[in-house]
Motif scaffolding. Structure first.
Motif, mmCIF file in Angstrom:
data_model
loop_
_atom_site.group_PDB
_atom_site.id
_atom_site.type_symbol
_atom_site.label_atom_id
_atom_site.label_comp_id
_atom_site.label_asym_id
_atom_site.label_seq_id
_atom_site.Cartn_x
_atom_site.Cartn_y
_atom_site.Cartn_z
ATOM 1 N N ASP A 10 0.834 -1.200 0.000
ATOM 2 C CA ASP A 10 0.000 0.000 0.000
ATOM 3 C C ASP A 10 0.875 1.258 0.000
ATOM 4 O O ASP A 10 0.560 2.238 -0.671
ATOM 5 C CB ASP A 10 -0.899 0.039 1.246
ATOM 6 N N ALA A 11 1.971 1.216 0.740
ATOM 7 C CA ALA A 11 2.826 2.398 0.908
ATOM 8 C C ALA A 11 3.532 2.826 -0.375
ATOM 9 O O ALA A 11 3.764 4.012 -0.580
ATOM 10 C CB ALA A 11 3.865 2.135 2.001
ATOM 11 N N ASP A 12 3.870 1.873 -1.255
ATOM 12 C CA ASP A 12 4.646 2.257 -2.440
ATOM 13 C C ASP A 12 3.978 1.903 -3.774
ATOM 14 O O ASP A 12 4.587 2.063 -4.831
ATOM 15 C CB ASP A 12 6.056 1.670 -2.374
ATOM 16 N N PHE A 13 2.716 1.491 -3.744
ATOM 17 C CA PHE A 13 2.027 1.115 -4.980
ATOM 18 C C PHE A 13 1.972 2.271 -5.975
ATOM 19 O O PHE A 13 2.281 2.103 -7.161
ATOM 20 C CB PHE A 13 0.606 0.616 -4.681
ATOM 21 N N GLU A 14 1.599 3.442 -5.515
ATOM 22 C CA GLU A 14 1.512 4.609 -6.409
ATOM 23 C C GLU A 14 2.858 4.889 -7.071
ATOM 24 O O GLU A 14 2.930 5.086 -8.284
ATOM 25 C CB GLU A 14 1.035 5.853 -5.647
ATOM 26 N N PHE A 28 -2.452 -8.538 -8.433
ATOM 27 C CA PHE A 28 -3.079 -8.558 -7.110
ATOM 28 C C PHE A 28 -3.266 -10.021 -6.748
ATOM 29 O O PHE A 28 -3.927 -10.772 -7.476
ATOM 30 C CB PHE A 28 -4.415 -7.818 -7.148
ATOM 31 N N ARG A 29 -2.694 -10.438 -5.611
ATOM 32 C CA ARG A 29 -2.625 -11.849 -5.280
ATOM 33 C C ARG A 29 -2.696 -12.067 -3.774
ATOM 34 O O ARG A 29 -2.708 -11.104 -3.010
ATOM 35 C CB ARG A 29 -1.310 -12.421 -5.806
ATOM 36 N N ASP A 62 -3.665 -9.352 1.332
ATOM 37 C CA ASP A 62 -3.820 -9.483 2.787
ATOM 38 C C ASP A 62 -2.874 -8.553 3.534
ATOM 39 O O ASP A 62 -3.239 -7.974 4.549
ATOM 40 C CB ASP A 62 -3.572 -10.928 3.226
ATOM 41 N N ARG A 63 -1.668 -8.390 3.023
ATOM 42 C CA ARG A 63 -0.683 -7.519 3.666
ATOM 43 C C ARG A 63 -0.904 -6.051 3.319
ATOM 44 O O ARG A 63 -0.450 -5.167 4.049
ATOM 45 C CB ARG A 63 0.726 -7.940 3.263
ATOM 46 N N SER A 64 -1.566 -5.809 2.207
ATOM 47 C CA SER A 64 -1.839 -4.438 1.754
ATOM 48 C C SER A 64 -3.310 -4.320 1.362
ATOM 49 O O SER A 64 -3.659 -4.328 0.183
ATOM 50 C CB SER A 64 -0.930 -4.093 0.573
ATOM 51 N N PRO A 65 -4.199 -4.205 2.345
ATOM 52 C CA PRO A 65 -5.634 -4.226 2.072
ATOM 53 C C PRO A 65 -6.232 -2.909 1.569
ATOM 54 O O PRO A 65 -7.384 -2.891 1.133
ATOM 55 C CB PRO A 65 -6.231 -4.590 3.435
ATOM 56 N N GLU A 66 -5.482 -1.810 1.585
ATOM 57 C CA GLU A 66 -6.047 -0.519 1.185
ATOM 58 C C GLU A 66 -6.076 -0.314 -0.328
ATOM 59 O O GLU A 66 -6.976 0.332 -0.861
ATOM 60 C CB GLU A 66 -5.263 0.620 1.837
#
Length: 108
Positions: A10-14, A28-29, A62-66
């Motif tokens: 979530d922190a570095d997806f953008e 997405f997995r 699961d680790r990045s739900p946002e």
């Protein structure tokens, strides 16, 4: 990081997917999914084949739900091709290397 599959959160997806200049295959997995785990060797092979032309990024839902809800992820694996910050192609479900090639080739 070329030639490898990059794990994103979530922190570095953008930064690592949406704002990248070239095409990015975002996967997405979930680790518990046998279908997702079966896709991993295909992604590694594709990352080597398309080195320098395509970034392949994996996000564990699961680790990045946002992040998944922002991109309407309702099933896994979901493969989105991002180009210029936009989703330009999508595939949902099990995928072979040929499926991945057909998905990304028009956007290279």
């Amino acid at each position: 990081m070329s030639g490898t599959v990059v794990d994103v959160t979530d922190a570095d997806f953008e930064a690592k997917v949406v704002r990248v200049a070239g095409p990015v295959l975002a996967v997405f997995r979930a680790e518990w999914s046998a279908v997702c785990r079966a896709l991993d060797p295909v992604l590694v092979e594709a990352a080597k084949e398309y080195e320098g032309r395509l970034t392949i990024a994996r996000l564990d839902i699961d680790r990045s739900p946002e992040t998944p809800p922002k991109y309407d992820i309702t099933a896994i694996p979901t493969l989105h091709v991002f180009k210029g910050g936009n989703i330009v192609a999508t595939r949902i479900g099990p995928s072979t290397k040929n499926d991945v090639v057909r998905l990304v080739t028009p956007h290279l």
